[in-house]
Design a protein around this motif. Sequence first.
Motif, PDB file in Angstrom:
ATOM      1  N   GLU A 192       5.029  -5.562 -88.255  1.00 46.34           N
ATOM      2  CA  GLU A 192       5.047  -6.333 -87.008  1.00 46.34           C
ATOM      3  C   GLU A 192       3.812  -7.017 -86.897  1.00 46.34           C
ATOM      4  N   ALA A 193       2.801  -5.999 -87.039  1.00 46.48           N
ATOM      5  CA  ALA A 193       1.376  -6.523 -86.868  1.00 46.48           C
ATOM      6  C   ALA A 193       0.791  -7.813 -87.835  1.00 46.48           C
ATOM      7  N   ALA A 194       1.121  -7.631 -88.965  1.00 45.44           N
ATOM      8  CA  ALA A 194       1.208  -8.603 -89.714  1.00 45.44           C
ATOM      9  C   ALA A 194       1.837  -9.928 -89.308  1.00 45.44           C
ATOM     10  N   ARG A 195       3.281  -9.759 -88.816  1.00 51.97           N
ATOM     11  CA  ARG A 195       3.841 -11.299 -88.333  1.00 51.97           C
ATOM     12  C   ARG A 195       3.174 -11.469 -86.878  1.00 51.97           C
ATOM     13  N   VAL A 196       2.940 -10.912 -86.050  1.00 48.51           N
ATOM     14  CA  VAL A 196       1.999 -11.565 -85.058  1.00 48.51           C
ATOM     15  C   VAL A 196       0.765 -12.005 -85.589  1.00 48.51           C
ATOM     16  N   ASP A 197       0.255 -11.722 -86.705  1.00 44.18           N
ATOM     17  CA  ASP A 197      -1.268 -12.434 -87.185  1.00 44.18           C
ATOM     18  C   ASP A 197      -0.788 -13.457 -87.874  1.00 44.18           C
ATOM     19  N   GLY A 198       0.495 -13.974 -88.096  1.00 38.45           N
ATOM     20  CA  GLY A 198       0.940 -15.194 -88.619  1.00 38.45           C
ATOM     21  C   GLY A 198       1.543 -14.971 -90.125  1.00 38.45           C
ATOM     22  N   ALA A 199       1.531 -14.018 -90.601  1.00 41.12           N
ATOM     23  CA  ALA A 199       1.769 -13.642 -92.200  1.00 41.12           C
ATOM     24  C   ALA A 199       3.460 -13.737 -92.092  1.00 41.12           C
ATOM     25  N   SER A 200       3.593 -14.623 -93.309  1.00 44.11           N
ATOM     26  CA  SER A 200       5.063 -14.800 -93.562  1.00 44.11           C
ATOM     27  C   SER A 200       5.696 -13.525 -93.936  1.00 44.11           C
ATOM     28  N   GLU A 201       7.128 -13.214 -94.253  1.00 42.37           N
ATOM     29  CA  GLU A 201       7.867 -12.381 -94.743  1.00 42.37           C
ATOM     30  C   GLU A 201       7.516 -11.907 -96.082  1.00 42.37           C
ATOM     31  N   LEU A 202       7.061 -12.697 -96.953  1.00 42.10           N
ATOM     32  CA  LEU A 202       6.763 -12.256 -98.326  1.00 42.10           C
ATOM     33  C   LEU A 202       5.335 -12.164 -98.229  1.00 42.10           C
ATOM     34  N   ARG A 203       4.399 -12.634 -97.287  1.00 37.52           N
ATOM     35  CA  ARG A 203       3.008 -12.268 -97.288  1.00 37.52           C
ATOM     36  C   ARG A 203       2.702 -10.863 -96.819  1.00 37.52           C
ATOM     37  N   ALA A 204       3.484 -10.551 -95.734  1.00 39.02           N
ATOM     38  CA  ALA A 204       3.502  -9.267 -95.328  1.00 39.02           C
ATOM     39  C   ALA A 204       3.767  -8.116 -96.366  1.00 39.02           C
ATOM     40  N   PHE A 205       5.006  -8.417 -97.128  1.00 43.91           N
ATOM     41  CA  PHE A 205       5.463  -7.597 -98.030  1.00 43.91           C
ATOM     42  C   PHE A 205       4.508  -7.047 -99.302  1.00 43.91           C
TER      43      PHE A 205
END
Length: 298
Positions: A192-205
């Motif tokens: 969730e923190a990565a998503r808040v920073d603007g990372a896509s789902e693939l990038r967060a993974f």
Amino acid sequence: MTSSTIHVTRQHTKAVPGTTGRGRPRLGVGAAIVYLILAVHLTVVIFPFLWMAYSSLKSNKDFLASVWSLPTNAQWANYGTALGDGKLLVYAGNSLAITVVSVALTVAMATAAGYAFVTYRTRWMPWVEVSMLVAMAIPAYVALVPLVATLRDAGLLDTRTGVVLPTVAFNLPVSVLIMRAFFSTVPRSLVEAARVDGASELRAFLRVMVPIARPAMFTTAIVNTIWVWNDFLFPLVLLNTPSKKTLPLGLTDYVGERVTDYPVLLAAILLAALGSFVVYAALQKHVIGGLTSGAVKQ
């Protein structure tokens, strides 16, 4: 020292119940039985390897004369014969190629699937998990006939690719469960923190979850390496060309139609088992740690 001090000192040095007079734990009957069972199990497991080790140094005549006796004159040339005459290195290269590709595909797919099982909890996800458990209960022998027909129609029979694909398919369910158990212990707040920073789902993974999951991926790779390296069924059924044989299948070359040189055969078996044994002995902590990573919730 006064008599009262001596009396107090003697009271403090009395043996604690369940221990000896010096404070060491007393071995109870239950613990003794457990140790006895473990000792018997250890003997049963280790003795075949010791027997193969010293029997491989005999001559075939001495081996046939007495199976259990120790070698009187060590025949180290048996290992040279196993490496040279039996094309053991060629078979080991085939096993290595199949193992590397199979393990890489299995770990990559299991990591992505394990993450998806934990992150995307849709209403049909439990049914997928149940289907994976059912797939684990189906033995490979049941699928051999349709598997051979399918690979023959696809032109993959007697190819390394034809061995890799079913190997990955049958090893994938348990690998996914290992990765799922690991990802269930990782806090969701990281993604969730990565998503808040603007990372896509693939990038967060790829940037957040994959580096964290390296211990579990490492464990899955080791377990699959041992399975694939020692697999005998799929190469036996799916490979026909002698030069494409894997190491377990190639050991059958040492069994003659009428005469078998048993010490050379035992030497070849030890050499074939040496790779997986060394890998597991060196990395067993990672295997045990990864398998138990999802056992305790924080």
